[in-house]
Structures are given as C-alpha cells and as structure tokens.
Enzyme design. Structure first.
Site, PDB file in Angstrom:
ATOM      1  N   GLY A  78      -4.882   6.360   3.466  1.00  0.00           N
ATOM      2  CA  GLY A  78      -4.181   6.915   4.615  1.00  0.00           C
ATOM      3  C   GLY A  78      -5.131   7.110   5.769  1.00  0.00           C
ATOM      4  O   GLY A  78      -6.352   7.084   5.600  1.00  0.00           O
ATOM      5  N   CYS A 105      -9.033   5.497  -1.984  1.00  0.00           N
ATOM      6  CA  CYS A 105      -9.583   5.932  -0.699  1.00  0.00           C
ATOM      7  C   CYS A 105      -9.145   7.366  -0.394  1.00  0.00           C
ATOM      8  O   CYS A 105      -9.609   8.304  -1.023  1.00  0.00           O
ATOM      9  CB  CYS A 105      -9.195   4.952   0.399  1.00  0.00           C
ATOM     10  SG  CYS A 105     -10.311   5.014   1.829  1.00  0.00           S
ATOM     11  N   TYR A 106      -8.236   7.578   0.559  1.00  0.00           N
ATOM     12  CA  TYR A 106      -7.759   8.925   0.844  1.00  0.00           C
ATOM     13  C   TYR A 106      -7.195   9.572  -0.419  1.00  0.00           C
ATOM     14  O   TYR A 106      -7.372  10.770  -0.653  1.00  0.00           O
ATOM     15  CB  TYR A 106      -6.689   8.889   1.936  1.00  0.00           C
ATOM     16  CG  TYR A 106      -6.086  10.239   2.257  1.00  0.00           C
ATOM     17  CD1 TYR A 106      -6.686  11.082   3.185  1.00  0.00           C
ATOM     18  CD2 TYR A 106      -4.918  10.663   1.630  1.00  0.00           C
ATOM     19  CE1 TYR A 106      -6.131  12.329   3.480  1.00  0.00           C
ATOM     20  CE2 TYR A 106      -4.363  11.897   1.910  1.00  0.00           C
ATOM     21  CZ  TYR A 106      -4.973  12.734   2.834  1.00  0.00           C
ATOM     22  OH  TYR A 106      -4.429  13.970   3.105  1.00  0.00           O
ATOM     23  N   HIS A 192     -10.712  -0.435  -1.494  1.00  0.00           N
ATOM     24  CA  HIS A 192      -9.325  -0.903  -1.581  1.00  0.00           C
ATOM     25  C   HIS A 192      -9.243  -2.121  -2.504  1.00  0.00           C
ATOM     26  O   HIS A 192      -9.445  -3.249  -2.064  1.00  0.00           O
ATOM     27  CB  HIS A 192      -8.795  -1.257  -0.184  1.00  0.00           C
ATOM     28  CG  HIS A 192      -8.548  -0.069   0.680  1.00  0.00           C
ATOM     29  ND1 HIS A 192      -7.365   0.631   0.666  1.00  0.00           N
ATOM     30  CD2 HIS A 192      -9.356   0.579   1.568  1.00  0.00           C
ATOM     31  CE1 HIS A 192      -7.443   1.650   1.516  1.00  0.00           C
ATOM     32  NE2 HIS A 192      -8.642   1.634   2.081  1.00  0.00           N
ATOM     33  N   GLU A 194      -6.678  -3.531  -3.625  1.00  0.00           N
ATOM     34  CA  GLU A 194      -5.461  -4.318  -3.398  1.00  0.00           C
ATOM     35  C   GLU A 194      -5.646  -5.440  -2.389  1.00  0.00           C
ATOM     36  O   GLU A 194      -4.822  -6.365  -2.333  1.00  0.00           O
ATOM     37  CB  GLU A 194      -4.319  -3.397  -2.950  1.00  0.00           C
ATOM     38  CG  GLU A 194      -4.461  -2.796  -1.568  1.00  0.00           C
ATOM     39  CD  GLU A 194      -5.277  -1.513  -1.527  1.00  0.00           C
ATOM     40  OE1 GLU A 194      -5.193  -0.797  -0.512  1.00  0.00           O
ATOM     41  OE2 GLU A 194      -6.001  -1.232  -2.511  1.00  0.00           O
ATOM     42  N   GLY A 248      18.227 -20.429   6.555  1.00  0.00           N
ATOM     43  CA  GLY A 248      16.892 -20.191   6.035  1.00  0.00           C
ATOM     44  C   GLY A 248      16.932 -19.844   4.557  1.00  0.00           C
ATOM     45  O   GLY A 248      17.992 -19.646   3.972  1.00  0.00           O
ATOM     46  N   ASP A 250      16.149 -17.131   3.102  1.00  0.00           N
ATOM     47  CA  ASP A 250      16.618 -15.774   2.806  1.00  0.00           C
ATOM     48  C   ASP A 250      18.143 -15.718   2.671  1.00  0.00           C
ATOM     49  O   ASP A 250      18.674 -15.317   1.640  1.00  0.00           O
ATOM     50  CB  ASP A 250      16.163 -14.803   3.900  1.00  0.00           C
ATOM     51  CG  ASP A 250      14.680 -14.902   4.175  1.00  0.00           C
ATOM     52  OD1 ASP A 250      13.945 -15.252   3.247  1.00  0.00           O
ATOM     53  OD2 ASP A 250      14.269 -14.648   5.318  1.00  0.00           O
ATOM     54  N   SER A 251      18.839 -16.118   3.727  1.00  0.00           N
ATOM     55  CA  SER A 251      20.300 -16.046   3.681  1.00  0.00           C
ATOM     56  C   SER A 251      20.874 -17.071   2.715  1.00  0.00           C
ATOM     57  O   SER A 251      21.927 -16.837   2.104  1.00  0.00           O
ATOM     58  CB  SER A 251      20.894 -16.245   5.076  1.00  0.00           C
ATOM     59  OG  SER A 251      20.622 -17.523   5.577  1.00  0.00           O
ATOM     60  N   SER A 252      20.197 -18.203   2.536  1.00  0.00           N
ATOM     61  CA  SER A 252      20.676 -19.211   1.598  1.00  0.00           C
ATOM     62  C   SER A 252      20.578 -18.707   0.161  1.00  0.00           C
ATOM     63  O   SER A 252      21.489 -18.901  -0.650  1.00  0.00           O
ATOM     64  CB  SER A 252      19.884 -20.512   1.754  1.00  0.00           C
ATOM     65  OG  SER A 252      20.058 -21.056   3.052  1.00  0.00           O
ATOM     66  N   LYS A 398       8.648 -12.689   1.338  1.00  0.00           N
ATOM     67  CA  LYS A 398       9.146 -14.067   1.449  1.00  0.00           C
ATOM     68  C   LYS A 398       8.848 -14.901   0.207  1.00  0.00           C
ATOM     69  O   LYS A 398       9.702 -15.644  -0.267  1.00  0.00           O
ATOM     70  CB  LYS A 398       8.539 -14.729   2.684  1.00  0.00           C
ATOM     71  CG  LYS A 398       8.985 -16.170   2.900  1.00  0.00           C
ATOM     72  CD  LYS A 398      10.434 -16.254   3.349  1.00  0.00           C
ATOM     73  CE  LYS A 398      10.610 -15.783   4.762  1.00  0.00           C
ATOM     74  NZ  LYS A 398      11.960 -16.054   5.309  1.00  0.00           N
TER      75      LYS A 398
END
Length: 542
Positions: A78, A105-106, A192, A194, A248, A250-252, A398
C-alpha cells in the site's frame, strides 16, 4: 487460469458479505487490500496456481474472515506508512485465527507493528531490483535460489521483530527482507513477489499456497464455466437477456456462454455505431448468423453516433456520450424485440479498475483505485438504467477470457483477435470525430492489420493499431507540397492489459507500414511510432 472476482474499487467500498456468496465455497486465498496497485496482480498470480483468490477490504473483521473460511490470507502492499494518521489497519484479531498469513511490503510492516515489533523510516529507501540473501531456506523460501533478484518498493523498514519471529532473508540494504513465525505460520516479505521482476516470486507464492496453506489446484477454466452457467441460470430464470455484441472476444465469449446456459432466452444485438474497423461488421454477422446459428439483430446507428460526436474533443465526454447512446439505442431497439429484463455485457476487470472513481478520503484514510478513464460499459452507464446487468466476465482478465473462449468452442479467429475498445475508432481519433477522419483511420488501421497478418506476426503483439492526430504537418509528394495528418503506430506487448510495454518492432516492418500508409491513405503524409509503456501511458491514447 486466473479468474478475478472482486475489484479493488468494490472491495474497499463493500463488506465481504456483498461478494458473491459462492465465491468462498472452495479453497480460497483471501487478499486483504490496503490500496496497493499490485493487489489484483497478487490475486492473478494465486489463480495461476489454479487456486481461487479474492480481494477483500481491509475493513473485513476477523469474524467475517472466519466465516469466509479461507485457507490463507495475504496482506497487500500500500502507499501509506504504518505510522500515517489515516493509515489503513486490519482487525488485530486476524492474527489469532490460526490461518496462515503472508504480509507483502506494507502488509509485512503492519504485521510487525501490530504484533509488537518496530517499523522506522529507513535511512535509505529501496526501490527497484535487489538481490535477497537467504538465511532460512525452508517453508516460504523453499526452492527460491539464494541471491535471487526481487522487486523492492519501500521507504520504511522493520527494525525490531515481534516475539517468535525470525529473519528468513536480507538484502544489502534491508536486514529483514523476509520474516516468519513458523509456529503460527505468519510470514512477511519486504519485496513484491507478484511482479515479473521478482525472479523467485512465483516459487515463493507457490510455497505459500501449496506448502504453507496446503491448498489443492481446483480452480480451473472448466470450474469457472460450470459455475458461471449455474449462476446465469439462477439469476436470469425464465427472463430474457439482451446481449450487447461487439464481435470482440469478450462479448463473443459471453454470447456463447449465455447461449449454452439459457439458449434462446438470449438475443444478441449488434449496434454498428460506425466506429468499427474495416470489414468487421460484415464478418461478425457472417460468423454468428451463418457459421454458429446464433441470431444477431443488426442495428445501423452510424449517423446517430456520429452526430453525437460533433464538436466533442474531450475523451471522457466522448466515452460517456458513446456509453449513453449505446444504452439509448438498446432501449429503443429492444422494444421491437423484447421485452427484456437483463442487459448482458462483456465487461472485464481492467475496465472496472480503470473506471474506479476515488482516491483517498482525507477523514477516513480509505484508498481505492484512482480513476484513469471511464469505459463506455462501466463509467458511461446512466444511473437510471432500466435493465438489470448480467456480467459473468466482469472479474476476468483478457487472457482468462481467451481460455474460457477456447474451452467453449469459439473459433481462433475470435479468440486471438486483438483487443478493441468499446468506443472503437472514436477514441483512436484524437479530437473531434468526423466522417473524413474515420475514413482515414479506418484505412490506416486496415493496413496495419493486413501487413502484420501477411508477415505472420499478428499474434506477436497484444495490440497493434493506428492513431490519428488532429494536427497537420508539411510534406512533399511528387514534387508537390502536402499538408496532411500524421498517423501514430502503437504496438504493445502485455499479459493482461493492466501493464504493457511498447513492442520492439523490426525496422523493416515499420518501414513497410509507413510506405503503405503514406502511399495508400489519402490525407496522411507522416507516420510515427509510440514508444511509451503503460504506465506511465495507457494502451489507448484516449
């Protein structure tokens, strides 16, 4: 795969009970968010190990966590210092839950302070890459190589550890780079793990998930599809759903998922707003209507949207106007097809996080994601929307959507299509959107896609597109002076769209593109290349 289930924005505004109740019906790692830009990346890394994870508010109580029953807890980083007046804090009773905890970290500094240790402003901050020297290669650091490079970003350091803690690793600048209380399974790292810059980060995360928390890899693409279908059926019931289909991935993917879940209760509507790429509306109708027998209602609204763009230059206003107009068109057109109770959208997590609206409350110190830009399907929705929303993909990145798409049978042509913004070419034209500028950009964009497809490098890039600037420059063509637009080429590489790097495109490809665009697109006499990463820039220019 990884599947995101709670945005930073909603996580810090809602109680954990407002998350989907089924979110914790499996082995879970709960991530307590303290406003870190990396909180969602932690969740993503956990899910890459095929273990479910969810980001929740730092206001979550120990009792609420006990009810959620996670296998492990991670405290995020943070922007605050633990000694700031409004520094976010967690319920101190979480240390007594008997659940393994990893502070990052934080999160580590907060753990140290709340358990009786000391944290002080370091004489030297530590930012960027640093080699960790391992003092105890067990538990958290099993199979993490000594002198591994980790990503640091801290100005405070732990100067005295709480009782029962020991040092696992140090750096040349930080005596306590990793710590643990083995008996209570409490761990902390000052770096970090990640981020991609941390060489042993993934190994460390896997150690925490599998070795410390004893999780099993049960969170898979198939599990998400099955659960989504159940949730769609339960939510929709016998009601009808109108799907905003863009073509696209996503919607497909959403169209296929809804069709599998509720069959003919879903109606796909494609609104051609005039901002699509060359040939895409026609191709979309062919794929869905002819190849897969999923009916699509086609609406030609090109003039309607173009009229809305007249005189508009501010990108936020563009996005809002386009978002509002989408809803207005849906509402009017749905009356001819409906009635419908639900509107389905292919909203993704990056859309949500970038549309979050607040920073830090000066009275409470609460911090959520900073608003970067509104997305037409998030920040652009009107408050009086008469539809209920169905957004099963809202928590996915995505690349996760692509995995789902493949698992339910979408063709690779759609699965591997470059991401394309909902407002389309309207936000790749800087300044006012006009018919003339749309034609220029549409032709330039087609050349980019055509050329990289011919050269077999289309899938080497996350996105590759052209941007049209609202300025003109002097040139010379055929011994004549020209005064025309410059086109910007934007090629980027990314894993999830949250961060991105500019692609090192071969010079011969850039040269070919420049020659083709200048010679084939009327109104362009100059081509430039964007070498800005995200951050500090965004992928799209608007």
């Amino acid at each position: 795969m990884t599947i995101q289930t709670e945005s930073v924005a909603t996580a810090t505004q809602n109680s954990p009970n407002s998350s989907a109740e089924n979110s914790f019906n499996r082995q879970t790692i709960a991530i307590i968010d303290f406003g870190s830009q990396y909180s969602e990346l932690i969740a993503r890394r956990i899910r890459e190990t095929q273990v479910y994870s969810e980001v929740i508010s730092y206001r979550t109580t120990a009792e609420q966590l006990r009810n959620l029953d996670p296998k492990g807890i991670i405290l995020s980083g943070g922007p605050s210092s633990v000694y700031d007046e409004y520094a976010p804090k967690c319920d101190p009773e979480i240390w007594n839950l008997g659940i393994p905890i990893l502070g990052v970290c934080y999160g580590m500094q907060l753990m140290v302070k709340q358990l009786g240790g000391h944290v002080e402003r370091a004489k030297r901050g530590e930012y960027g890459k640093a080699a960790i020297h391992i003092d105890d290669p067990t538990d958290l650091l099993t199979n993490v190589e000594d002198d591994s490079t980790m990503w640091m970003s801290h100005g405070d350091s732990c100067t005295e550890l709480p009782e029962g803690f020991s040092v696992l690793a140090h750096t040349n600048n930080t005596a306590c780079a990793a710590i643990s209380n083995h008996e209570k399974k409490l761990f902390g790292v000052q770096f970090h793990p990640e981020v991609v810059h941390s060489q042993g980060g993934i190994a460390l995360i896997r150690n925490f998930v599998y070795h410390v928390c004893e999780c099993e890899p049960t969170w898979t693409t198939e599990a998400f599809v099955e659960e989504s279908i159940r949730e769609i059926k339960a939510k929709v019931g016998d009601k009808k759903v109108l799907l905003a289909l863009s073509g696209g991935v996503d919607s497909s993917t959403l169209a296929f998922l809804l069709h599998r879940a509720i069959g003919d209760k879903v109606t796909c509507m494609f609104i051609d707003q005039g901002f699509m790429r060359k040939g895409e509306p026609e191709r979309l109708m062919e794929i869905f209507d002819r190849q897969f027998n999923i009916p699509v209602a086609y609406v030609n609204a090109r003039e309607r949207f173009l009229d809305k763009m007249e005189g508009v230059t501010d990108p936020e206003i563009k996005r809002r106007l386009i978002g509002h107009e989408f809803i207005h068109v849906f509402e009017s057109e749905s009356e001819k097809l409906g009635p419908f109770d639900y509107l389905a959208q292919g909203t993704l997590y990056p859309d949500v996080i970038e549309s979050a609206d607040t920073n830090v409350d000066p009275k409470t110190g609460e911090r959520v994601a900073v608003k970067i830009k509104s997305h037409h399907n998030v920040g652009g929705l009107p408050e009086n929307l008469r539809f209920k929303l169905v957004e099963p993909l809202r928590k996915l990145f995505k690349d996760e959507v692509r995995k789902v798409a493949r698992s339910i049978g979408l063709p690779e042509e759609i699965v591997r299509r470059h991401p394309f913004p909902g407002p389309g070419l309207a936000i790749r034209i800087i300044g006012e959107v006009t018919s003339e500028r749309l034609n220029i950009l549409r032709d330039a964009d087609f050349i980019v896609r055509d050329e990289i497809s011919k050269q077999g490098v289309y899938h080497d890039y996350w996105q590759a597109f052209a941007v049209l600037l609202p300025i003109r420059s002097v040139g010379v063509m055929g011994d004549k002076r020209t005064y025309a637009h410059p086109v910007v080429l934007r090629f980027i590489t990314s894993e999830d769209g949250m961060t991105a790097d500019w692609a090192k495109v071969p010079y011969d490809l850039l040269e070919t593109l420049s020659n083709r665009i200048v010679n084939e697109v009327k109104g362009v006499n100059r081509v430039v290349y964007d070498i800005t990463s995200k951050p500090p820039g965004t992928i799209e220019w608007e």
